[in-house]
Design an enzyme around this catalytic site. Structure first.
Site, short mmCIF file in Angstrom:
data_model
loop_
_atom_site.label_atom_id
_atom_site.label_comp_id
_atom_site.label_asym_id
_atom_site.label_seq_id
_atom_site.Cartn_x
_atom_site.Cartn_y
_atom_site.Cartn_z
N ASP A 133 129.82 85.52 35.25
CA ASP A 133 130.93 84.77 34.66
C ASP A 133 131.38 83.69 35.64
O ASP A 133 131.60 83.98 36.82
CB ASP A 133 132.14 85.70 34.43
CG ASP A 133 132.02 86.52 33.17
OD1 ASP A 133 130.99 86.44 32.49
OD2 ASP A 133 132.98 87.26 32.86
N LYS B 217 131.16 82.36 25.14
CA LYS B 217 131.67 83.40 24.23
C LYS B 217 132.37 82.80 23.02
O LYS B 217 133.14 81.84 23.15
CB LYS B 217 132.68 84.28 24.97
CG LYS B 217 132.10 85.16 26.07
CD LYS B 217 133.23 85.96 26.73
CE LYS B 217 132.79 86.65 28.02
NZ LYS B 217 131.86 87.76 27.80
N ARG C 220 124.76 105.36 28.79
CA ARG C 220 124.27 106.73 28.58
C ARG C 220 124.24 107.08 27.09
O ARG C 220 123.28 107.67 26.60
CB ARG C 220 125.17 107.75 29.29
CG ARG C 220 124.83 107.94 30.75
CD ARG C 220 125.47 109.24 31.26
NE ARG C 220 125.38 109.37 32.70
CZ ARG C 220 124.29 109.77 33.34
NH1 ARG C 220 123.19 110.08 32.68
NH2 ARG C 220 124.30 109.87 34.66
N GLY D 224 131.24 90.05 35.59
CA GLY D 224 132.34 89.16 35.23
C GLY D 224 133.26 88.94 36.39
O GLY D 224 132.93 88.26 37.36
N SER D 225 134.39 89.60 36.34
CA SER D 225 135.42 89.41 37.35
C SER D 225 134.98 89.88 38.73
O SER D 225 135.52 89.46 39.75
CB SER D 225 136.67 90.18 36.92
OG SER D 225 136.85 90.08 35.52
#
Lengths: 307, 203
Positions: free
Chosen positions: A33, A90, A174, A248-249
């Site tokens: 990001d 996005k 999972r 991302g962050s």
């Protein structure tokens, strides 16, 4: 998706092969990001395979509240001009006009994302209508297959974006891989009625379920997203069956983004090599602070958006 | 040099490596497996000594280039290529082995005497599929998948052009035991390019 797997016509564009093919090229890599062209350059120099252009990283979206929308096209285009690697952006869930805008400006991949505020409570974007490929989030196999049935050419776990907490991504990857393994076992015993029951449960055509059962994998590439903050997180998700990572962050909210970005790239490539993961994890400085999931009220969780 | 589509795997290279740093290396390994050739996922330079041929897959050329440099692949690969090991680059791999890549910020293996332009056809929405005439592979056209593809804008002496698009754009070439394709034979089920490459070491 066998109907999509036949070769496209000579000269054809926007085919299933081309959409899923670009995701194949991203495998084993990290998609980061970025909110500015400078960030994008740092990501590219660190070895990112693509960048996600957005106005605010999820941690800031979470902090600021309000309605989160598609980013300013000018800002996305500045990032497209700054780097040579693919640029993703996005759109809101169901907001097909934001998707049209992103396709019109030439974005390489569109993320129909729960990180933004959903625009439609009933329908996701019909992604078959587009020449640009889409990636969508999923928490479990049924959700992944519904998105693929709508035309998503790549799937990522949702995780819980902007938390720096890997627990939700682990749960989602999972859930997806275990459900695929269960189907694969069914295929071996050829229990057709069971596959039909699964297709009914997932609300997708039985052909798609049969294809997954037979291959023992999704017909598209599966990445991890939502909560990766360290090189060990990245390697964990690869060992659990992700084919690459979105971060991302976790990078630009850390103390030393350039070094951390590079370390996460190396840990994603050499995910089976703990010595190397140890080496690249040394002295990276502070990771993003992160949030415990039980401090986030259910209404503020992003993963529940979409269905 | 052309190899018949039906030739048995026994005459082909025994162990072929695929550079597994990033990209669609698994698709190349699956193709090798279908041909009955042992494939090796190469992530360490020392593994270059254990293989008879190397494929550099599609992926992001900046990423693959950086990781390869960082882990000391470049020198070792140059040595092995100089010893005659066949090397094939598909898409990003073709960029990786080209001597000249205008504007490329990172070090490359610089093995094959050609100039390769990155993203030469535009962005993803301009990616395309095309049927190519490849005389060395026989009369049947080769269905090629071009994804944010590069193109070969110059070939040096000793480089043979294997395929061109309508209009003359070069998309496949060979120099001795070095092979470059702008497109992705590993994404289709036509194995003729893989067979062709695996025969180069026997020449």
């Amino acid at each position: 998706m066998s109907a999509h797997s036949t070769p496209g016509q000579n000269g054809s564009k926007g085919t299933w092969t081309l959409k899923t093919g670009l995701a194949q090229m991203l495998k084993g890599g990290v998609i980061m990001d970025v909110v500015t062209p400078e960030h994008a350059k740092i990501a590219e120099d660190a070895g990112a395979v693509a960048v996600m252009a957005l106005e605010r990283v999820p941690a800031d979206i979470r902090a600021s509240g309000g309605v989160a929308r598609m980013s300013d096209p000018e800002m996305i285009q500045r990032i497209m001009e700054a780097v040579t690697i693919p640029v993703m952006a996005k759109c809101r869930i169901g907001h097909f006009v934001e998707a049209q805008v992103l396709e019109a400006i030439g974005v390489d991949y569109i993320d129909e994302s729960e990180v933004l505020t959903p625009a439609d409570e009933k329908y996701h974007v019909n992604k078959h209508d587009f020449k640009a490929p889409f990636v969508c989030g999923a928490r479990e196999l049924g959700e992944a297959l519904r998105r693929i049935n709508e035309g998503a050419a790549m799937i990522r776990s949702k995780g819980e974006a902007g938390t720096g907490n890997i627990v939700e991504a682990v749960r989602h990857i999972r859930a997806i891989t275990e459900a695929i393994a269960e189907l694969h076992e069914m295929a071996a015993t050829e229990l057709h009625t069971k596959l039909e029951a699964k297709a009914h449960e997932f609300r997708v055509p039985v052909e798609l379920v049969r294809e997954v059962a037979k291959a023992g994998r999704l017909p598209v590439v599966l990445f991890c997203a939502g909560g990766i903050a360290t090189p060990a997180d990245a390697a964990l998700m690869m060992q659990l069956g992700a084919e690459g990572n979105f971060v991302g962050s976790g990078i630009f909210k850390s103390a030393d983004p350039a070094r951390r970005a590079k370390a996460i790239v190396e840990a994603t490539t050499h995910f089976r090599d703990p010595k190397l993961v140890a080496e690249v994890s040394r002295g990276l400085g502070e990771a993003m602070r992160g949030l415990s999931l039980d401090t986030i009220p259910a209404a503020e969780r992003l993963a529940g958006r979409g269905w | 040099m052309p190899v018949a589509a039906g030739s048995s795997a026994a005459v082909l290279t025994a162990r072929a490596g695929v550079l597994g740093l990033q990209g669609d290396f698994a698709e190349h390994l699956a193709t090798l497996d279908r041909l009955g050739v042992e494939g090796v996922d190469v992530r360490r330079p020392a593994q270059l000594d254990e293989i008879d041929a190397l494929i550099i897959p599609g992926g992001e050329s900046t990423t693959i280039g950086k990781l390869a440099e960082q882990y000391g692949f470049i020198e070792k690969l140059r040595d092995r290529a100089a010893e005659g090991m066949p090397v094939w680059g598909t898409c990003a791999g073709a960029i990786f082995i080209a001597k000249e890549v205008p504007g490329h910020p990172h070090p490359l293996a610089a093995l094959m005497d050609m100039t390769v332009d990155r993203n030469a056809f535009g962005r993803q929405v301009d990616s395309f599929e095309a049927d190519l005439d490849v005389p060395d592979l026989g009369a049947k056209p080769f269905h090629a998948v071009f994804i944010r593809a590069p193109r070969i804008t110059r070939v040096g002496p000793g480089v043979e052009v294997l395929a061109q698009l309508d209009g003359g754009m070069i998309v496949a070439a060979r120099q001795g035991r070095l092979l470059a394709t702008s497109f992705h034979p590993e994404l289709t089920h036509d194995e003729r390019f893989h067979r062709y490459f695996l025969s180069l070491g026997k020449g």
